[in-house]
Design an enzyme around this catalytic site. Sequence first.
Site, mmCIF file in Angstrom:
data_model
loop_
_atom_site.group_PDB
_atom_site.id
_atom_site.type_symbol
_atom_site.label_atom_id
_atom_site.label_comp_id
_atom_site.label_asym_id
_atom_site.label_seq_id
_atom_site.Cartn_x
_atom_site.Cartn_y
_atom_site.Cartn_z
ATOM 1 N N ARG A 110 15.066 21.880 -64.707
ATOM 2 C CA ARG A 110 14.668 20.481 -64.669
ATOM 3 C C ARG A 110 15.723 19.717 -63.547
ATOM 4 N NH1 ARG A 110 15.068 17.656 -69.642
ATOM 5 N NH2 ARG A 110 14.342 15.877 -68.401
ATOM 6 N N SER A 111 15.044 19.200 -62.701
ATOM 7 C CA SER A 111 15.569 18.385 -61.576
ATOM 8 C C SER A 111 16.734 17.387 -62.192
ATOM 9 C CB SER A 111 15.047 17.659 -60.525
ATOM 10 O OG SER A 111 15.419 17.048 -59.858
ATOM 11 N N VAL A 136 15.032 34.566 -71.928
ATOM 12 C CA VAL A 136 16.426 34.591 -72.146
ATOM 13 C C VAL A 136 16.677 33.435 -70.854
ATOM 14 C CG1 VAL A 136 18.690 35.767 -72.014
ATOM 15 C CG2 VAL A 136 16.857 36.500 -73.476
ATOM 16 N N LEU A 137 17.713 32.586 -71.015
ATOM 17 C CA LEU A 137 18.194 31.716 -70.142
ATOM 18 C C LEU A 137 19.569 32.000 -69.552
ATOM 19 C CD1 LEU A 137 16.891 28.466 -71.726
ATOM 20 C CD2 LEU A 137 15.649 29.692 -70.019
ATOM 21 N N GLU A 138 19.783 32.338 -68.465
ATOM 22 C CA GLU A 138 21.115 32.758 -67.803
ATOM 23 C C GLU A 138 21.639 31.299 -67.272
ATOM 24 O OE1 GLU A 138 18.646 34.345 -65.031
ATOM 25 O OE2 GLU A 138 18.625 36.329 -66.121
ATOM 26 N N TYR A 171 3.439 44.371 -67.914
ATOM 27 C CA TYR A 171 4.972 44.495 -68.208
ATOM 28 C C TYR A 171 4.668 45.555 -69.675
ATOM 29 C CZ TYR A 171 9.614 43.640 -69.137
ATOM 30 O OH TYR A 171 11.142 43.905 -69.307
ATOM 31 N N GLN A 182 11.224 40.476 -77.000
ATOM 32 C CA GLN A 182 12.529 40.238 -77.308
ATOM 33 C C GLN A 182 12.576 38.794 -77.933
ATOM 34 O OE1 GLN A 182 14.793 39.794 -73.544
ATOM 35 N NE2 GLN A 182 13.635 37.881 -72.911
#
Length: 193
Positions: A110-111, A136-138, A171, A182
Amino acid sequence: MRLCDRDIEKLIIKKKIIIDPAPNIEEINGLTLDIHLSNKFRIFKDFKNTVVDLKKSSENIKSKLQKGISNEIIINDNESFILKPKDFVLSMTVERISISDNLVGWLDGRSSLARLGLMIHMTSHRIDPGWSGNIVLEIFNAGKYILSLNPGIAIAALSFERLSGYSKRPYHLKKNSKYFNQSNIISSLIYKD
């Protein structure tokens, strides 16, 4: 061509895009769908001399990664996760996303959060055709301020593109689909390459 909100809504109804929990219609705007931060985080231990040599054998990498270079923590929904400048952490989305074999999804930050220095993906913002799971967020704080991350906030947005046809090797059918289905924060499985 990226799909507009009307097309995203139609594909959700047709179950070509499955989102659980289902989004509020107000969270689909223009061409994106808001997704939210979970209460799970994977923090990395501070090992000053740990080297993960990506040129070495897969068994060498596997042993380093499985020695526990990170810990998963779960915070209460009313708590905050404090992210200091230059800190990196893994988290995940509240939503479980599944997409059809003829779509690709794109994860964008998000900006308003980026203007504070918050990055939510390092390079992996593509959601492959036929993928399913919690994203999953890095997360990296590239800014100068300590950021308080609250479970449930709109952390990112997804957009979708229709492919020219159905993927021959989606995938979920790949031999090495390491992150399919996951539901926890999985660290790197590079050793499975």
